[in-house]
Scaffold this active site. Structure first.
Site, PDB file in Angstrom:
ATOM      1  N   GLU A  22      -5.393   9.985   8.921  1.00  0.00           N
ATOM      2  CA  GLU A  22      -4.004   9.925   9.389  1.00  0.00           C
ATOM      3  C   GLU A  22      -3.781  10.792  10.620  1.00  0.00           C
ATOM      4  O   GLU A  22      -2.907  10.514  11.439  1.00  0.00           O
ATOM      5  CB  GLU A  22      -3.052  10.277   8.244  1.00  0.00           C
ATOM      6  CG  GLU A  22      -3.061   9.092   7.292  1.00  0.00           C
ATOM      7  CD  GLU A  22      -2.159   9.215   6.104  1.00  0.00           C
ATOM      8  OE1 GLU A  22      -1.610  10.301   5.866  1.00  0.00           O
ATOM      9  OE2 GLU A  22      -2.013   8.204   5.404  1.00  0.00           O
ATOM     10  N   CYS A  43      -3.717  -1.040  -2.086  1.00  0.00           N
ATOM     11  CA  CYS A  43      -3.981   0.386  -2.315  1.00  0.00           C
ATOM     12  C   CYS A  43      -4.898   0.537  -3.532  1.00  0.00           C
ATOM     13  O   CYS A  43      -4.550   0.095  -4.633  1.00  0.00           O
ATOM     14  CB  CYS A  43      -2.641   1.068  -2.589  1.00  0.00           C
ATOM     15  SG  CYS A  43      -2.752   2.799  -2.994  1.00  0.00           S
ATOM     16  N   ASN A  44      -6.050   1.151  -3.332  1.00  0.00           N
ATOM     17  CA  ASN A  44      -6.981   1.347  -4.457  1.00  0.00           C
ATOM     18  C   ASN A  44      -6.351   2.183  -5.564  1.00  0.00           C
ATOM     19  O   ASN A  44      -6.559   1.936  -6.746  1.00  0.00           O
ATOM     20  CB  ASN A  44      -8.247   2.059  -3.982  1.00  0.00           C
ATOM     21  CG  ASN A  44      -9.257   1.112  -3.398  1.00  0.00           C
ATOM     22  OD1 ASN A  44     -10.200   0.727  -4.051  1.00  0.00           O
ATOM     23  ND2 ASN A  44      -9.032   0.699  -2.153  1.00  0.00           N
ATOM     24  N   THR A  45      -5.586   3.191  -5.161  1.00  0.00           N
ATOM     25  CA  THR A  45      -4.983   4.085  -6.144  1.00  0.00           C
ATOM     26  C   THR A  45      -3.993   3.303  -7.016  1.00  0.00           C
ATOM     27  O   THR A  45      -4.038   3.374  -8.244  1.00  0.00           O
ATOM     28  CB  THR A  45      -4.276   5.255  -5.438  1.00  0.00           C
ATOM     29  OG1 THR A  45      -5.230   5.923  -4.614  1.00  0.00           O
ATOM     30  CG2 THR A  45      -3.678   6.216  -6.420  1.00  0.00           C
ATOM     31  N   ASP A  84       0.872  -1.177   0.000  1.00  0.00           N
ATOM     32  CA  ASP A  84       0.000   0.000   0.000  1.00  0.00           C
ATOM     33  C   ASP A  84       0.906   1.224   0.000  1.00  0.00           C
ATOM     34  O   ASP A  84       2.109   1.131   0.259  1.00  0.00           O
ATOM     35  CB  ASP A  84      -0.889  -0.009   1.255  1.00  0.00           C
ATOM     36  CG  ASP A  84      -1.783   1.213   1.331  1.00  0.00           C
ATOM     37  OD1 ASP A  84      -2.284   1.657   0.281  1.00  0.00           O
ATOM     38  OD2 ASP A  84      -1.970   1.759   2.443  1.00  0.00           O
ATOM     39  N   SER A  85       0.297   2.380  -0.232  1.00  0.00           N
ATOM     40  CA  SER A  85       1.063   3.622  -0.163  1.00  0.00           C
ATOM     41  C   SER A  85       1.420   3.970   1.283  1.00  0.00           C
ATOM     42  O   SER A  85       2.251   4.843   1.508  1.00  0.00           O
ATOM     43  CB  SER A  85       0.236   4.750  -0.764  1.00  0.00           C
ATOM     44  OG  SER A  85      -1.003   4.833  -0.089  1.00  0.00           O
ATOM     45  N   CYS A  88     -11.047   3.136  -0.965  1.00  0.00           N
ATOM     46  CA  CYS A  88      -9.753   3.627  -0.458  1.00  0.00           C
ATOM     47  C   CYS A  88      -9.458   2.912   0.856  1.00  0.00           C
ATOM     48  O   CYS A  88     -10.368   2.667   1.653  1.00  0.00           O
ATOM     49  CB  CYS A  88      -9.844   5.140  -0.236  1.00  0.00           C
ATOM     50  SG  CYS A  88      -8.404   5.838   0.575  1.00  0.00           S
ATOM     51  N   THR A  89      -8.174   2.610   1.033  1.00  0.00           N
ATOM     52  CA  THR A  89      -7.749   1.865   2.229  1.00  0.00           C
ATOM     53  C   THR A  89      -8.162   2.519   3.550  1.00  0.00           C
ATOM     54  O   THR A  89      -8.371   1.831   4.540  1.00  0.00           O
ATOM     55  CB  THR A  89      -6.211   1.788   2.240  1.00  0.00           C
ATOM     56  OG1 THR A  89      -5.702   3.108   1.955  1.00  0.00           O
ATOM     57  CG2 THR A  89      -5.684   0.815   1.242  1.00  0.00           C
ATOM     58  N   HIS A  90      -8.222   3.842   3.557  1.00  0.00           N
ATOM     59  CA  HIS A  90      -8.453   4.536   4.828  1.00  0.00           C
ATOM     60  C   HIS A  90      -9.919   4.612   5.233  1.00  0.00           C
ATOM     61  O   HIS A  90     -10.227   4.826   6.395  1.00  0.00           O
ATOM     62  CB  HIS A  90      -7.921   5.971   4.746  1.00  0.00           C
ATOM     63  CG  HIS A  90      -6.425   6.067   4.713  1.00  0.00           C
ATOM     64  ND1 HIS A  90      -5.658   5.395   3.790  1.00  0.00           N
ATOM     65  CD2 HIS A  90      -5.566   6.767   5.496  1.00  0.00           C
ATOM     66  CE1 HIS A  90      -4.383   5.687   3.997  1.00  0.00           C
ATOM     67  NE2 HIS A  90      -4.298   6.518   5.028  1.00  0.00           N
ATOM     68  N   TYR A 135      -0.314   8.479  -2.578  1.00  0.00           N
ATOM     69  CA  TYR A 135      -0.304   8.190  -4.005  1.00  0.00           C
ATOM     70  C   TYR A 135      -1.485   8.895  -4.706  1.00  0.00           C
ATOM     71  O   TYR A 135      -1.432   9.154  -5.901  1.00  0.00           O
ATOM     72  CB  TYR A 135      -0.446   6.684  -4.253  1.00  0.00           C
ATOM     73  CG  TYR A 135       0.799   5.854  -4.015  1.00  0.00           C
ATOM     74  CD1 TYR A 135       1.927   6.367  -3.377  1.00  0.00           C
ATOM     75  CD2 TYR A 135       0.836   4.529  -4.436  1.00  0.00           C
ATOM     76  CE1 TYR A 135       3.041   5.581  -3.166  1.00  0.00           C
ATOM     77  CE2 TYR A 135       1.958   3.741  -4.235  1.00  0.00           C
ATOM     78  CZ  TYR A 135       3.063   4.271  -3.593  1.00  0.00           C
ATOM     79  OH  TYR A 135       4.173   3.487  -3.399  1.00  0.00           O
TER      80      TYR A 135
HETATM   81  N1  DGL Z   1      -3.869   3.872  -0.186  1.00  0.00           N
HETATM   82  C1  DGL Z   1      -4.552   4.900  -0.929  1.00  0.00           C
HETATM   83  C2  DGL Z   1      -5.790   4.293  -1.580  1.00  0.00           C
HETATM   84  O1  DGL Z   1      -6.313   3.280  -1.167  1.00  0.00           O
HETATM   85  C3  DGL Z   1      -4.935   6.078  -0.053  1.00  0.00           C
HETATM   86  C4  DGL Z   1      -3.760   6.893   0.436  1.00  0.00           C
HETATM   87  C5  DGL Z   1      -2.985   7.555  -0.687  1.00  0.00           C
HETATM   88  O2  DGL Z   1      -3.503   8.454  -1.364  1.00  0.00           O
HETATM   89  O3  DGL Z   1      -1.855   7.168  -0.878  1.00  0.00           O
HETATM   90  O4  DGL Z   1      -6.287   4.839  -2.534  1.00  0.00           O
END
Ligand code: DGL
Length: 264
Positions: free
Chosen positions: A148, A69-71, A6-7, A180-182, A38
């Site tokens: 965060e 990470c979705n991104t 993940d990012s 998104c992970t968060h 990301y």
């Molecule tokens: N991990 C990213 C996602 O799931 C979110 C955090 C980022 O922007 O890096 O899209």
């Protein structure tokens, strides 16, 4: 080992779901905290980082990769599949499958980072599988920093969530993907704002279930993954107090984050 990247540490929501469903397989996790987020970066940069992260996990003994990470998944899944000769899983496909199973009125909402929403991946994947489905997407760039900061239950966070979700609510979605992970960490306030009757989908459980089915069908790979005998490891490219706190919150136990330097 199952490699997960993940990012940052948000992808630990996915690692945790895998650990809960598939406890016999050790994980090697990489969170790219030095280069996060990301979601606001260009596609080329996200693709390059995703390749480096995958190489790192393979060097650590991963035999299968999960893009948590979705991104990164929205930009780099195809590239990683072309470049690396191991099974590559990502969080978008299982979330889409779950959404299509859940929706009754065919109106699906999706929230994610700017890069994920801009990529159009959810809309494309959903429509490829069910043409008549309407997909309503919303980028929510303020939510990652709020998580965060640990502002999970603050009035300001609720206000911002309400503001982002209002258009999707107006479109009467009955199914809603946390892309998104968060966002699973904001699940309660998102559920309250989008409406109790809306099915909120967190891709981590769906991904873990898809992985379990795949390993059931590939017993040799499954045996190899389980046989490493090593404990799970959690690597990050930077260690911060906030990240350590989020990791602990996600796993419900202290997690040792090991720092590793990545090329810039
Ligand atoms: N991990 C990213 C996602 O799931 C979110 C955090 C980022 O922007 O890096 O899209």
């Amino acid at each position: 080992m199952i490699g997960v990247f993940d990012s940052g540490v948000g992808g630990m929501t996915v690692a945790r779901a895998i650990e809960q469903l598939l406890p016999r397989y050790p994980l090697v996790y990489f969170g790219d905290l030095a280069r996060t987020p990301y979601g606001s970066k260009s596609a080329d940069t996200i693709a390059a980082y995703s390749c480096q992260n995958t190489e790192f996990l393979l060097e650590q003994g991963a035999k299968l990769i999960v893009i948590a990470c979705n991104t990164a998944a929205s930009i780099a899944s195809d590239l990683l599949r072309q470049r690396f000769d191991v099974p590559i899983f990502e969080v978008i496909t299982p979330a889409v499958h779950t959404a299509l199973r859940c929706t009754v009125n065919g109106r699906v909402g999706v929230i994610g980072t700017r890069a994920t929403i801009r990529s159009g991946v959810y809309e494309r994947t959903i429509k490829a599988q069910r043409e008549g489905c309407q997909v309503y997407s919303q980028a929510c760039p303020l939510l990652v920093p709020l998580v965060e900061e640990g502002w999970l239950d603050k009035r300001e966070t609720k206000m911002i969530v309400r503001r982002y979700l209002q258009p999707l609510k107006n479109n009467q979605v009955d199914t809603f993907v946390l892309g998104c992970t968060h966002y699973p960490l904001l699940r309660e306030i998102i559920q309250a704002r989008i409406g109790k009757k809306v099915q909120v989908i967190d891709s981590s459980a769906a991904l873990a279930a898809e992985l379990r089915d795949y390993l059931d069908q590939h017993p040799e790979l499954a045996a190899g993954l389980a046989a490493s005998g090593q404990p799970s490891r959690y690597y990050v490219s930077d260690v911060t107090e906030a990240a350590t706190a989020i990791a602990q919150r996600i796993f419900g136990r202290p997690i040792t984050l090991e720092r590793v330097l990545m090329d810039h």
